[in-house]
Design a protein around this motif. Structure first.
Motif, PDB file in Angstrom:
ATOM      1  N   ASP A  35       0.817  -1.220   0.000  1.00 56.70           N
ATOM      2  CA  ASP A  35       0.000   0.000   0.000  1.00 56.70           C
ATOM      3  C   ASP A  35       0.846   1.264   0.000  1.00 56.70           C
ATOM      4  N   LEU A  36       2.139   1.131   0.247  1.00 59.39           N
ATOM      5  CA  LEU A  36       3.009   2.310   0.335  1.00 59.39           C
ATOM      6  C   LEU A  36       3.762   2.535  -0.965  1.00 59.39           C
ATOM      7  N   ARG A  37       4.050   3.792  -1.232  1.00 57.52           N
ATOM      8  CA  ARG A  37       4.942   4.154  -2.347  1.00 57.52           C
ATOM      9  C   ARG A  37       6.354   4.150  -1.790  1.00 57.52           C
ATOM     10  N   ILE A  38       7.174   3.222  -2.247  1.00 52.20           N
ATOM     11  CA  ILE A  38       8.515   3.021  -1.691  1.00 52.20           C
ATOM     12  C   ILE A  38       9.532   3.086  -2.813  1.00 52.20           C
ATOM     13  N   GLU A  39      10.579   3.874  -2.605  1.00 52.90           N
ATOM     14  CA  GLU A  39      11.609   4.042  -3.626  1.00 52.90           C
ATOM     15  C   GLU A  39      13.000   3.989  -2.996  1.00 52.90           C
ATOM     16  N   PRO A  40      13.963   3.343  -3.655  1.00 56.12           N
ATOM     17  CA  PRO A  40      15.351   3.454  -3.221  1.00 56.12           C
ATOM     18  C   PRO A  40      15.965   4.722  -3.800  1.00 56.12           C
ATOM     19  N   ALA A  41      16.959   5.277  -3.098  1.00 57.06           N
ATOM     20  CA  ALA A  41      17.722   6.418  -3.604  1.00 57.06           C
ATOM     21  C   ALA A  41      19.123   6.329  -3.019  1.00 57.06           C
ATOM     22  N   PHE A  42      20.064   7.058  -3.646  1.00 60.70           N
ATOM     23  CA  PHE A  42      21.465   6.962  -3.238  1.00 60.70           C
ATOM     24  C   PHE A  42      22.067   8.349  -3.080  1.00 60.70           C
ATOM     25  N   LEU A  43      22.924   8.482  -2.084  1.00 62.44           N
ATOM     26  CA  LEU A  43      23.581   9.759  -1.827  1.00 62.44           C
ATOM     27  C   LEU A  43      24.640  10.087  -2.875  1.00 62.44           C
ATOM     28  N   ASP A  44      25.285   9.033  -3.402  1.00 59.35           N
ATOM     29  CA  ASP A  44      26.431   9.292  -4.265  1.00 59.35           C
ATOM     30  C   ASP A  44      26.705   8.077  -5.142  1.00 59.35           C
ATOM     31  N   LEU A  45      27.379   8.294  -6.249  1.00 59.37           N
ATOM     32  CA  LEU A  45      28.002   7.260  -7.081  1.00 59.37           C
ATOM     33  C   LEU A  45      27.056   6.448  -7.961  1.00 59.37           C
ATOM     34  N   VAL A  46      25.778   6.431  -7.653  1.00 54.96           N
ATOM     35  CA  VAL A  46      24.852   5.603  -8.421  1.00 54.96           C
ATOM     36  C   VAL A  46      23.478   6.264  -8.439  1.00 54.96           C
ATOM     37  N   GLU A  47      22.733   6.002  -9.485  1.00 50.97           N
ATOM     38  CA  GLU A  47      21.380   6.540  -9.596  1.00 50.97           C
ATOM     39  C   GLU A  47      20.358   5.487  -9.182  1.00 50.97           C
ATOM     40  N   PRO A  48      19.148   5.943  -8.793  1.00 48.88           N
ATOM     41  CA  PRO A  48      18.679   7.337  -8.790  1.00 48.88           C
ATOM     42  C   PRO A  48      19.175   8.107  -7.575  1.00 48.88           C
ATOM     43  N   SER A  49      19.447   9.378  -7.790  1.00 44.61           N
ATOM     44  CA  SER A  49      19.839  10.252  -6.688  1.00 44.61           C
ATOM     45  C   SER A  49      18.616  10.609  -5.848  1.00 44.61           C
ATOM     46  N   PHE A  50      18.870  11.136  -4.675  1.00 43.14           N
ATOM     47  CA  PHE A  50      17.779  11.566  -3.801  1.00 43.14           C
ATOM     48  C   PHE A  50      16.935  12.631  -4.483  1.00 43.14           C
ATOM     49  N   ASP A  51      17.590  13.608  -5.125  1.00 41.17           N
ATOM     50  CA  ASP A  51      16.855  14.671  -5.812  1.00 41.17           C
ATOM     51  C   ASP A  51      15.926  14.115  -6.879  1.00 41.17           C
ATOM     52  N   GLU A  52      16.426  13.159  -7.649  1.00 40.20           N
ATOM     53  CA  GLU A  52      15.615  12.575  -8.717  1.00 40.20           C
ATOM     54  C   GLU A  52      14.371  11.903  -8.157  1.00 40.20           C
ATOM     55  N   VAL A  53      14.538  11.171  -7.070  1.00 39.72           N
ATOM     56  CA  VAL A  53      13.397  10.442  -6.494  1.00 39.72           C
ATOM     57  C   VAL A  53      12.392  11.411  -5.889  1.00 39.72           C
ATOM     58  N   VAL A  54      12.886  12.435  -5.180  1.00 39.89           N
ATOM     59  CA  VAL A  54      11.967  13.426  -4.609  1.00 39.89           C
ATOM     60  C   VAL A  54      11.196  14.136  -5.720  1.00 39.89           C
ATOM     61  N   ASP A  55      11.882  14.543  -6.779  1.00 41.30           N
ATOM     62  CA  ASP A  55      11.211  15.218  -7.896  1.00 41.30           C
ATOM     63  C   ASP A  55      10.104  14.342  -8.474  1.00 41.30           C
ATOM     64  N   ARG A  56      10.394  13.071  -8.645  1.00 37.51           N
ATOM     65  CA  ARG A  56       9.412  12.143  -9.201  1.00 37.51           C
ATOM     66  C   ARG A  56       8.204  12.008  -8.289  1.00 37.51           C
ATOM     67  N   LEU A  57       8.449  11.861  -6.987  1.00 36.82           N
ATOM     68  CA  LEU A  57       7.339  11.695  -6.038  1.00 36.82           C
ATOM     69  C   LEU A  57       6.480  12.951  -5.971  1.00 36.82           C
ATOM     70  N   VAL A  58       7.117  14.117  -5.953  1.00 36.53           N
ATOM     71  CA  VAL A  58       6.365  15.371  -5.902  1.00 36.53           C
ATOM     72  C   VAL A  58       5.535  15.548  -7.173  1.00 36.53           C
ATOM     73  N   ALA A  59       6.108  15.189  -8.316  1.00 34.67           N
ATOM     74  CA  ALA A  59       5.377  15.284  -9.589  1.00 34.67           C
ATOM     75  C   ALA A  59       4.151  14.375  -9.590  1.00 34.67           C
ATOM     76  N   GLU A  60       4.233  13.276  -8.843  1.00 38.16           N
ATOM     77  CA  GLU A  60       3.103  12.346  -8.755  1.00 38.16           C
ATOM     78  C   GLU A  60       2.066  12.781  -7.722  1.00 38.16           C
ATOM     79  N   GLY A  61       2.382  13.866  -6.996  1.00 39.55           N
ATOM     80  CA  GLY A  61       1.415  14.386  -6.035  1.00 39.55           C
ATOM     81  C   GLY A  61       1.678  14.043  -4.587  1.00 39.55           C
ATOM     82  N   HIS A  62       2.810  13.462  -4.290  1.00 34.96           N
ATOM     83  CA  HIS A  62       3.142  13.130  -2.896  1.00 34.96           C
ATOM     84  C   HIS A  62       3.670  14.380  -2.197  1.00 34.96           C
TER      85      HIS A  62
END
Length: 252
Positions: A35-62
């Motif tokens: 029931d939860l929207r769950i995403e992995p993110a990474f601080l460094d060296l690999v994608e998706p970055s934290f910024d990318e995941v936050v942008d995606r979630l906000v665009a979806e209305g979270h």
């Protein structure tokens, strides 16, 4: 009311096995809470970055997000890097609420996972006798973070009634090989090494190499995508989700 999204935030590594393991762990959490929207993110060296995941979630209305740092100690990444990326995201997305939970830490429950990985290593190497243990963590310039690993080593050793030395893959002594040799100098010959790492990578490989060179009979794999680790993530999320609820709503 939609539950806050969950971002499982790991450090990141150039070793592809690390991202694969973190992604598998996140998928295990998703299976427990579909029931939860769950995403992995990474601080460094690999994608998706934290910024990318936050942008995606906000665009979806979270509008509410709980960040669970997939870290085992309160070292630099927990105290500086994680708050830093969250502050940046909040400035870019005014009105969005983001709560940071405690790091995973070395929960008592994780000792069960250490046991499981140890049994697997002993079975693989056909080891039937142990007289000492080493518990290896990443190591940090923060003595409090190293002390947390040392406490975990004492607890794990007491659990098995075996002498146990904490070792570190970087920054702090002793290294895994040195810890194994210390046990051998005391007359112990059946020494196994546990890994206090979430995922495999360069540091865990170094631990394995040094420990085996020094005479360890078995070296366990990192904790990995275990259901117990997933449960700890969800426990952290539950506290973070409550923190996002306004006090007036809680007492309405």
């Amino acid at each position: 009311m939609t539950a806050p999204a969950l971002i499982a935030l790991a450090h990141g590594s150039r070793d592809p096995r690390s991202a694969q393991s973190i992604t598998a762990l996140t998928e295990a959490v998703s299976c427990m809470r579909p029931d939860l929207r769950i995403e992995p993110a990474f601080l460094d060296l690999v994608e998706p970055s934290f910024d990318e995941v936050v942008d995606r979630l906000v665009a979806e209305g979270h509008g509410e997000i709980v960040v669970v740092p997939l870290l085992l100690t309160d070292a630099y990444h927990a105290s500086v890097d994680v708050p830093g990326v969250v502050d940046t995201a909040l400035r870019r997305h005014p009105g969005v609420k983001i709560a940071i939970t405690k790091v995973l830490g070395v929960e008592q429950a994780l000792l069960h996972v250490l046991d499981r990985r140890l049994r697997e290593a002993l079975s693989k190497n056909r080891v039937r006798e142990l007289d000492a243990l080493v518990l290896a963590g990443a190591g940090s310039s923060d003595p409090l973070a190293n002390a947390a690993i040392a406490r975990a080593a004492r607890a794990w050793g007491a659990r098995h009634k075996l002498p146990t030395i904490a070792a570190f893959a970087s920054t702090a002594p002793p290294a895994a090989g040195e810890a194994v040799r210390t046990h051998r100098a005391d007359g112990r010959r059946h020494i196994a090494v546990g890994m206090l790492f979430l995922a495999p990578g360069f540091l865990s490989d170094r631990v394995t190499e040094l420990a085996l060179e020094a005479g360890a009979v078995a070296v366990a794999e990192p904790l990995g995508a275990d259901s117990v680790v997933a449960e700890v993530i969800l426990a952290r999320y539950a506290v973070g989700a409550v923190d996002l609820v306004p006090l007036e709503a809680m007492f309405a």
